[in-house]
Design an enzyme around this catalytic site. Structure first.
Site, short mmCIF file in Angstrom:
data_model
loop_
_atom_site.label_atom_id
_atom_site.label_comp_id
_atom_site.label_asym_id
_atom_site.label_seq_id
_atom_site.Cartn_x
_atom_site.Cartn_y
_atom_site.Cartn_z
N SER A 92 55.32 34.36 47.16
CA SER A 92 54.58 33.18 47.58
C SER A 92 53.46 33.59 48.52
O SER A 92 53.56 34.61 49.23
CB SER A 92 55.50 32.19 48.31
OG SER A 92 54.77 31.17 48.94
N TYR A 128 62.06 29.66 54.00
CA TYR A 128 61.53 29.91 52.66
C TYR A 128 60.55 31.08 52.68
O TYR A 128 60.63 31.99 51.84
CB TYR A 128 60.84 28.66 52.13
CG TYR A 128 60.15 28.89 50.80
CD1 TYR A 128 60.89 28.97 49.63
CD2 TYR A 128 58.77 29.03 50.74
CE1 TYR A 128 60.26 29.19 48.41
CE2 TYR A 128 58.14 29.25 49.53
CZ TYR A 128 58.88 29.33 48.37
OH TYR A 128 58.26 29.56 47.17
#
Length: 283
Positions: free
Chosen positions: A175, A188
């Site tokens: 990400s 996350y």
């Protein structure tokens, strides 16, 4: 590209459901297949929806047989299977929690029993929540995210390795948050940093076996993650702050996975592609 306006919306589950999203994410490949994955067998973890759906359909168009591993979103998974089969490809659905090592071993065994080989592993399944107060974040929430976003990638790779031969490819989802950080997504972002480090380390580990390992680090993409994570008012016009002024669509990320999984990416290992709408981050 015209960006469809994203209205306020949210869901109370993670993973969330693609069939409830408005507008529906755009998974559809844009070009005719040319056989880049002809006769290949691929497992796409988290292949039921979002980026995983787009990868599954694109791989099918390019000639692969596709196994879709997913947690419990059966309605989305069945739709993705239908879309894969519309491309003329075989599809296998495998439901289960890949955060458990035995489920990963079972998933790979089903693929080998069905098609006799494995060429491509896409570690893409994940979960995400906002860390509204990190000091009070529960141990259960941290453990659940680590199991889904880190352990599953390692367990699936362990299960796949005995069957991967020279020329095989592993592509892991990371990400932009692994590079830029995110104050509201601390846990996350940490797990996506782990998948990045895992990709780079495994690339070196498997170099002598001729197995390539790479990563894709998406930016703001319109997937079930978004309504499943954010309050409705934050979802409205999601992605408008990106340099391109819009959220990306899953099909725009799937092409990066195809490049890395196919022979087009033969000279890439330990690398990361960044479909993020123009955000400049460290490579």
């Amino acid at each position: 590209m015209t960006d469809p306006k994203i209205p306020p919306q949210s869901q109370d589950s993670m993973p969330a459901d693609e069939f409830r999203m408005d507008p529906a994410p755009d998974y559809a490949p844009r070009h005719p297949g040319v056989g880049k994955l002809r006769d290949k067998v691929a497992i796409v973890c988290g292949g039921d929806s979002g980026i995983g759906r787009a990868i599954s359909v694109l791989f099918a168009r390019e000639g692969a047989r596709v196994a879709i591993a997913y947690l419990e979103e059966s309605r989305d998974a069945e739709e993705t299977k239908r879309l894969v089969e519309e491309e003329g490809a075989e599809c296998l659905l495998i439901e289960g929690d890949l955060g458990q090592k035995d489920r990963c071993e079972t998933a790979v065994a089903k693929v080998i029993d069905t098609w006799g080989k494995l060429d491509i592993l896409i570690n893409n399944g994940a979960q995400q929540w906002l860390d509204e107060d990190f000091a009070d974040l529960s141990e259960e929430r941290i453990d659940r995210m680590l199991a889904s976003n880190v352990k599953a990638y390692m367990f699936m790779t362990q299960a796949a390795l005995p069957h991967l031969k020279e020329g095989a490819a592993i592509v892991n989802t990371s990400s932009i948050n692994a590079f830029a950080g995110n104050a509201s997504l601390v846990t996350y972002s940490t797990t996506r940093g782990a998948s990045l480090a895992f990709s780079r380390s495994m690339a070196k580990n498997l170099m002598d076996r001729g197995i390539r390992v790479n990563a894709v680090a998406p930016g703001p993409i319109w997937t079930p993650f978004i309504p499943g994570t954010m309050p409705a008012e934050q979802v409205e016009d999601f992605g408008s702050g990106a340099p391109m002024g819009r959220a990306g669509q899953p099909w725009e990320v799937a092409t990066a996975f195809l490049f890395l999984a196919s022979s087009d990416g033969n000279y890439f290992t330990g690398q990361t592609l960044h479909p993020n709408g123009g955000m400049v981050v460290g490579a």
